[in-house]
Structures are given as structure tokens and as C-alpha cells.
Design an enzyme around this catalytic site. Structure first.
Site, PDB file in Angstrom:
ATOM      1  N   SER A   1      25.129  22.433  70.076  1.00  0.00           N
ATOM      2  CA  SER A   1      23.661  22.368  70.141  1.00  0.00           C
ATOM      3  C   SER A   1      23.126  21.397  69.097  1.00  0.00           C
ATOM      4  O   SER A   1      22.112  21.634  68.435  1.00  0.00           O
ATOM      5  CB  SER A   1      23.028  23.755  69.943  1.00  0.00           C
ATOM      6  OG  SER A   1      21.664  23.757  70.338  1.00  0.00           O
TER       7      SER A   1
ATOM      8  N   LYS B   1      17.749  21.003  75.828  1.00  0.00           N
ATOM      9  CA  LYS B   1      18.904  20.115  75.873  1.00  0.00           C
ATOM     10  C   LYS B   1      19.585  20.123  77.233  1.00  0.00           C
ATOM     11  O   LYS B   1      20.407  19.249  77.520  1.00  0.00           O
ATOM     12  CB  LYS B   1      19.889  20.486  74.766  1.00  0.00           C
ATOM     13  CG  LYS B   1      19.350  20.156  73.376  1.00  0.00           C
ATOM     14  CD  LYS B   1      20.148  20.797  72.262  1.00  0.00           C
ATOM     15  CE  LYS B   1      19.496  20.476  70.914  1.00  0.00           C
ATOM     16  NZ  LYS B   1      19.987  21.341  69.833  1.00  0.00           N
TER      17      LYS B   1
ATOM     18  N   LYS C   1      22.771  27.171  77.911  1.00  0.00           N
ATOM     19  CA  LYS C   1      22.295  26.978  76.533  1.00  0.00           C
ATOM     20  C   LYS C   1      21.431  28.126  76.042  1.00  0.00           C
ATOM     21  O   LYS C   1      20.715  28.764  76.792  1.00  0.00           O
ATOM     22  CB  LYS C   1      21.441  25.711  76.433  1.00  0.00           C
ATOM     23  CG  LYS C   1      22.149  24.407  76.415  1.00  0.00           C
ATOM     24  CD  LYS C   1      22.938  24.168  75.123  1.00  0.00           C
ATOM     25  CE  LYS C   1      22.049  23.994  73.905  1.00  0.00           C
ATOM     26  NZ  LYS C   1      22.111  25.066  72.922  1.00  0.00           N
TER      27      LYS C   1
ATOM     28  N   SER D   1      16.129  24.924  71.933  1.00  0.00           N
ATOM     29  CA  SER D   1      17.289  24.103  72.292  1.00  0.00           C
ATOM     30  C   SER D   1      17.666  24.166  73.764  1.00  0.00           C
ATOM     31  O   SER D   1      18.526  23.397  74.198  1.00  0.00           O
ATOM     32  CB  SER D   1      18.501  24.492  71.439  1.00  0.00           C
ATOM     33  OG  SER D   1      18.388  23.941  70.147  1.00  0.00           O
TER      34      SER D   1
END
Length: 391
Positions: free
Chosen positions: A122, A60, A224, A57
């Protein structure tokens, strides 16, 4: 005349006792890690930073950057609404079982709320809705991702989806993800704030930000986390202390706890054990480059911004510096023209790369009359004088 690659190398030693921090370097259990000072771009620590890793993730961050870019360019507005397709809902939403914003199929959400769902929750569904809203479909957005990555200088990383699904065509490095994070922070201060929001509620579902650094009272304000396999946890984060910002990226941790602890320890080590050393002021001559076919035989090179490095406190470090450019430079030369870069190394590690540009314009003229040796001595003397002096 065919240009050749010209390297001007300068070695120097700073006086004083070697600091304990550097005599006993930081150790981390994370297989891949890097720590960068945001102001100076100095690499304070690295381990396997150029190894390929699965971003999960943390990809992102690039998805968010692309939306920030669209907003900045005026092609999107925060209030614009995008529709949740069945594809985005089924592959990224509740039916998929992964991290989600929990968007409802065929519903609509604003770009601003989708951004919150992307970076706080997320949400895989938020990533897919944004991708479809910008490019029409996921595949077209992925093409844009790779094009944008190249524009940002992410030369090793490659991308296969906007939400973090593991695939052979999605690999990044810790160094380039830290570089991307630094670009986002510096370029979009008004949008970066979303990464620091500690919770977000959508569809009556309240979710906490998945970044554990935000709750550690260490000045963290983004970015993140990511994981796919049970023993492969990654994190790209940033924190500020006394006006100094550090960027950390760790990958390959075996647990979420290890990921959080290693990132925290790296940040705190960086804040406690390094201090800034000023090298050159913005616009001050760093060295020179040889010019061919101009009214002058050489041109002074300057940096647009102050040149500083971070060094261990009260330390003596043997560092090396060099100016690198493709030369000789062919006249005419415009003032402000990018000529090359200044590299500072600690051992084999490049801790600073600073772009250098022409300090003045040089018109075409007779062939240069100065010998290469004169240029070399000028540049070497200039940098050696600056970098060997204690401040």
C-alpha cells in the site's frame, strides 16, 4: 418524432417458503457496505452503499487499474523503470510517515515492482511514482483518474489524488468501489494476481499484505484496505468458494478488527445463504422494443451473456422486473445494437441490471403497424413466463 422513456414492468412471485436468511436479513455494524455476486452482478446486501465515503488507500485500486490499462494497451511494459522523484519520496515515502514501499529518492524501480509496492505494501510512494511515470505529474494523473472513472461508469465518485490522502475532492461510494473491483478482476486476470500476494520485500524491508482477508482461509484473493482517521476503516475485497466469486466493500468501521470481521461475515453469509437461478440463456429473447419507421414494428431484445440472479436458498421472494429503454427505437437498427436493459428488483433494491441488445437488424421502411399494447403484452408475457417458473 421525439423519443420517450418506456418502462415495461413485470411483477412475479416465486413459490415456496421464505428462507430464514432473508426473513432475518444480515446485520452489519459498518455504516456503508455492499456485497455483490461477480458472475450474475446480483446485489446480495447493501447498506448506505451510495453514501459518500473517504476511500483512503482503497483509491489505489483505480491507480492500479490505470496502470493495468496502460500495460494492456502496450504503452507500458512490466520491465519499464521509473525514477523516484524527491516529491514522491518526500510526500509518499519514509519521510511522510504513512504506508510506503520505502523507495529511495532518485532510485529507479520497474513497473512490476512498483505495482507490488502499490497493492501489497500500500505504498503511497509507489502510487506517486507510477502517477508521475504515466502522466508527468500527480495533477495530470488525477485528471486522467477522473476521466477513466467516467469511462468505467463511476458516475458519483470523484478523485483528487492517486494514493489516498483525505481531501474534499476525493469521495467515492461503496457501490462504485465494488463495481471497480469487479471490473479489475474480470478485465485483468493476469494482473489481478498482484493483489493476492501475501508479502513483498523491497530495499531489504519485508512487508505483509495489509488485506486481513487473505489470512482467513475463506478463499479471499485481493484487493485493498484503507484508513485515515482512527475511526474510519474501509476495505474492498473478493473471495471465491466452489467457483463462485463475491465482491465486498465496507466503509466507516471504527477499528481495523471490525472492518475485517464485518467483511468476513458478509462474504461467508453470501456463500452460505444464496443459490443461482437461471433466467435467460445468452441470445434468448428477453422481450421486445417498439421500432419506429422500420420494416418491422418491434424487435426482440437479447443479452450477450446468460442472465442469472442469486436468491436465498429455498425461498419465496416477491421480485419485480422491467425492461427499460429509450423508445420507440428509430430504424435502421443494427444487430447487436445496445437498446436498453433488464432490471430485476427485490423491494426497492436493484439486484440485477443486464444490458439488452437487438437480436437482428431492421431496415428503414414504412411506419410500424403494430400497436404499443401488443409490444407490451409480448414483453410482459415473455419475462413473466421465465421468471415465475421454478428451476
Amino acid at each position: 418524432m421525439r423519443p420517450f422513456r418506456l418502462l415495461i414492468a413485470i411483477f412475479f412471485l416465486l413459490a415456496g417458503a421464505v428462507s430464514a436468511a432473508w426473513a432475518q436479513p444480515f446485520q452489519t455494524s459498518a455504516p456503508q457496505a455492499i456485497l455483490i455476486d461477480a458472475d450474475t452482478n446480483t446485489v446480495l446486501f447493501e447498506k448506505g452503499a451510495d453514501d459518500y465515503v473517504t476511500p483512503a488507500s482503497t483509491v489505489k485500486i483505480l491507480t492500479a487499474e490505470m496502470i493495468f490499462h496502460e500495460l494492456t494497451e502496450g504503452r507500458l511494459r512490466l520491465g519499464d523503470e521509473m525514477q523516484v522523484s524527491e516529491y514522491a519520496w518526500r510526500n509518499g515515502g519514509a519521510p511522510a510517515g504513512g504506508s510506503a514501499m520505502f523507495l529511495k529518492v532518485n532510485s529507479r524501480a520497474s513497473v512490476e515492482n512498483l505495482l507490488r509496492g502499490l497493492v501489497v505494501d500500500s505504498g503511497n510512494d509507489a502510487a506517486l511514482v507510477l502517477a508521475e511515470g504515466v502522466a508527468g505529474n500527480e495533477e495530470a494523473f488525477v485528471m486522467r483518474m477522473n476521466k477513466r472513472a467516467a469511462e468505467l461508469g463511476l458516475v458519483k465518485s470523484r478523485f483528487g489524488n492517486p494514493w489516498g490522502k483525505a481531501s474534499d475532492d476525493q469521495k467515492v461510494t461503496a457501490r462504485e468501489m465494488a463495481k471497480l473491483a469487479l471490473y479489475v478482476i474480470k478485465t485483468y486476470p493476469d494482473f489481478y494476481k498482484y493483489f493476492g500476494e501475501k508479502e513483498f520485500t523491497w530495499n531489504n524491508i519485508r512487508q505483509q499484505n495489509r488485506n486481513p482477508l487473505l489470512t482467513m482461509s475463506i478463499g479471499a484473493d485481493g484487493l485493498k484496505t484503507g484508513n485515515i482517521e482512527k475511526n474510519d476503516f474501509g476495505l474492498v475485497g473478493s473471495a471465491v468458494e466452489d467457483g463462485r466469486r463475491l465482491i465486498v466493500a465496507v466503509y466507516g468501521a471504527k477499528t481495523a478488527k471490525e472492518r475485517a470481521e464485518e467483511a468476513r461475515k458478509l462474504l461467508q453469509w453470501g456463500f452460505r445463504n444464496f443459490e443461482a437461478k437461471d433466467l435467460f440463456k445468452a441470445g434468448e429473447a428477453v422481450g421486445s422494443a417498439q421500432v419506429y419507421g422500420g420494416t418491422k414494428g418491434s424487435i426482440e431484445l437479447v443479452s450477450k451473456t446468460d442472465v442469472k440472479v442469486l436468491l436465498p436458498r429455498s425461498s419465496s421472494e416477491k421480485l419485480s422486473g422491467k425492461i427499460v429503454y429509450e423508445g420507440p427505437v428509430i430504424a435502421p437498427v443494427e444487430a447487436g445494437q445496445r437498446i436498453g436493459k433488464l432490471e430485476i428488483k427485490r423491494g426497492s433494491t436493484v439486484i440485477l441490471e443486464q444490458p439488452l441488445e437487438a437480436a437482428e437488424a431492421i431496415d428503414q421502411g414504412s411506419l410500424p403497424g403494430r400497436a404499443f399494447d401488443a409490444v407490451y403484452e409480448y414483453a410482459a408475457g415473455k419475462i413473466h413466463e421465465k421468471l415465475s417458473a421454478r428451476k
